[in-house]
Design a protein around this motif. Structure first.
Motif, short mmCIF file in Angstrom:
data_model
loop_
_atom_site.label_atom_id
_atom_site.label_comp_id
_atom_site.label_asym_id
_atom_site.label_seq_id
_atom_site.Cartn_x
_atom_site.Cartn_y
_atom_site.Cartn_z
N ASN A 1 1.07 -1.10 -0.24
CA ASN A 1 -0.12 0.11 -0.32
C ASN A 1 0.78 1.32 -0.20
O ASN A 1 1.99 1.43 0.67
CB ASN A 1 -1.08 0.05 1.36
CG ASN A 1 -2.31 -0.71 1.16
OD1 ASN A 1 -2.34 -1.43 -0.06
ND2 ASN A 1 -2.37 -1.46 2.50
N ILE A 2 0.25 2.06 -0.28
CA ILE A 2 1.29 3.48 -0.43
C ILE A 2 0.17 4.64 0.10
O ILE A 2 -0.82 4.90 0.42
CB ILE A 2 0.77 4.04 -1.70
CG1 ILE A 2 1.87 2.88 -3.30
CG2 ILE A 2 2.05 5.43 -2.12
CD1 ILE A 2 1.13 3.73 -4.41
N ASP A 3 1.42 5.45 1.62
CA ASP A 3 0.58 6.60 2.20
C ASP A 3 0.19 7.03 1.66
O ASP A 3 1.39 8.25 0.87
CB ASP A 3 1.49 6.50 3.26
CG ASP A 3 0.89 7.38 4.40
OD1 ASP A 3 -0.45 8.54 4.05
OD2 ASP A 3 1.62 7.26 5.34
N TYR A 4 -0.81 7.93 0.52
CA TYR A 4 -1.10 9.10 0.22
C TYR A 4 -0.78 10.33 1.10
O TYR A 4 -0.89 11.10 0.23
CB TYR A 4 -2.39 9.17 -0.74
CG TYR A 4 -2.15 7.99 -1.76
CD1 TYR A 4 -2.07 8.46 -3.22
CD2 TYR A 4 -2.47 6.31 -1.37
CE1 TYR A 4 -1.57 7.02 -4.21
CE2 TYR A 4 -2.54 5.35 -2.13
CZ TYR A 4 -1.81 6.00 -3.51
OH TYR A 4 -2.40 4.60 -4.64
N ASN A 5 -0.45 10.77 2.00
CA ASN A 5 -0.79 11.85 2.98
C ASN A 5 0.97 11.53 3.70
O ASN A 5 1.60 13.18 3.83
CB ASN A 5 -1.15 11.09 4.01
CG ASN A 5 -2.99 11.11 3.88
OD1 ASN A 5 -3.27 11.82 2.87
ND2 ASN A 5 -2.80 9.95 5.14
N LEU A 6 1.99 11.49 3.16
CA LEU A 6 3.46 10.93 3.02
C LEU A 6 3.30 12.36 1.56
O LEU A 6 3.19 12.96 0.63
CB LEU A 6 4.06 10.09 2.82
CG LEU A 6 3.77 8.65 3.06
CD1 LEU A 6 5.03 8.12 3.39
CD2 LEU A 6 5.01 9.65 5.13
N ASP A 7 4.63 13.64 2.61
CA ASP A 7 4.99 14.48 1.65
C ASP A 7 6.06 13.73 0.17
O ASP A 7 6.74 12.92 0.43
CB ASP A 7 6.39 15.36 2.27
CG ASP A 7 7.20 16.14 1.86
OD1 ASP A 7 8.28 15.86 1.33
OD2 ASP A 7 6.21 17.23 1.45
N ALA A 8 6.33 14.09 -0.46
CA ALA A 8 6.57 13.89 -1.86
C ALA A 8 7.94 13.77 -2.21
O ALA A 8 8.09 12.76 -2.62
CB ALA A 8 5.57 14.87 -3.35
N ARG A 9 8.29 14.09 -1.18
CA ARG A 9 10.07 13.88 -1.06
C ARG A 9 10.33 12.45 -0.12
O ARG A 9 11.13 12.03 -0.45
CB ARG A 9 11.47 15.39 -0.30
CG ARG A 9 10.90 16.00 -1.28
CD ARG A 9 11.19 17.91 -0.29
NE ARG A 9 10.45 17.58 0.57
CZ ARG A 9 10.92 18.91 1.87
NH1 ARG A 9 11.14 19.85 1.32
NH2 ARG A 9 9.63 18.68 2.30
N HIS A 10 9.04 12.00 0.44
CA HIS A 10 9.63 10.74 0.59
C HIS A 10 9.28 9.40 -0.38
O HIS A 10 8.77 9.44 -1.03
CB HIS A 10 8.14 10.59 2.04
CG HIS A 10 8.06 9.56 2.88
ND1 HIS A 10 8.16 8.26 2.75
CD2 HIS A 10 8.81 9.29 4.23
CE1 HIS A 10 8.93 7.08 3.76
NE2 HIS A 10 8.55 8.62 4.91
N PRO A 11 10.46 8.85 0.43
CA PRO A 11 10.29 7.42 -0.21
C PRO A 11 9.60 6.51 -0.66
O PRO A 11 9.05 5.82 -2.58
CB PRO A 11 11.84 7.34 -0.13
CG PRO A 11 12.26 7.55 1.05
CD PRO A 11 11.52 8.60 1.16
N LEU A 12 8.40 6.43 0.15
CA LEU A 12 7.18 5.80 -0.15
C LEU A 12 6.29 6.58 -0.08
O LEU A 12 4.80 5.42 -0.03
CB LEU A 12 7.13 5.03 1.15
CG LEU A 12 8.23 4.22 1.62
CD1 LEU A 12 8.03 2.86 3.16
CD2 LEU A 12 8.61 2.99 0.86
#
Length: 92
Positions: free
Chosen positions: A31-42
């Protein structure tokens, strides 16, 4: 003078469309955490199944896939996803 096509409205609309589907990463299956900052590797990034450098279309919905930034970077411009290491099973 034309700017970067990835900064244009059609590309941003394609990213928003793919993001709204909340799909898992097509490369690793997690799963992708869609709330992460765009610079985060995941974090979420749009990946092209057929790389643009090999003739893939930038705005084609059938070529767009949801991926982690790390998975997308490791794939590079290959047409097949990199092999993921096999996880050990707990079955004896």
């Amino acid at each position: 003078m034309a700017g970067n096509p990835r900064n244009g409205r059609p590309y941003r609309a394609l990213c928003a469309w793919l993001r709204s589907q909340r799909l898992p990463c097509w490369l690793c299956g997690h799963n992708i955490d869609y709330n992460l900052d765009a610079r985060h590797p995941l974090s979420f990034t749009l990946d092209h199944e057929q790389p643009l450098s090999r003739g893939g279309a930038l705005l084609d919905k059938t070529n767009a896939r949801a991926a982690h930034r790390r998975c997308n970077s490791s794939k590079g411009n290959r047409t097949t996803p990199p092999r993921q290491p096999k996880r050990p099973t707990l079955r004896w």
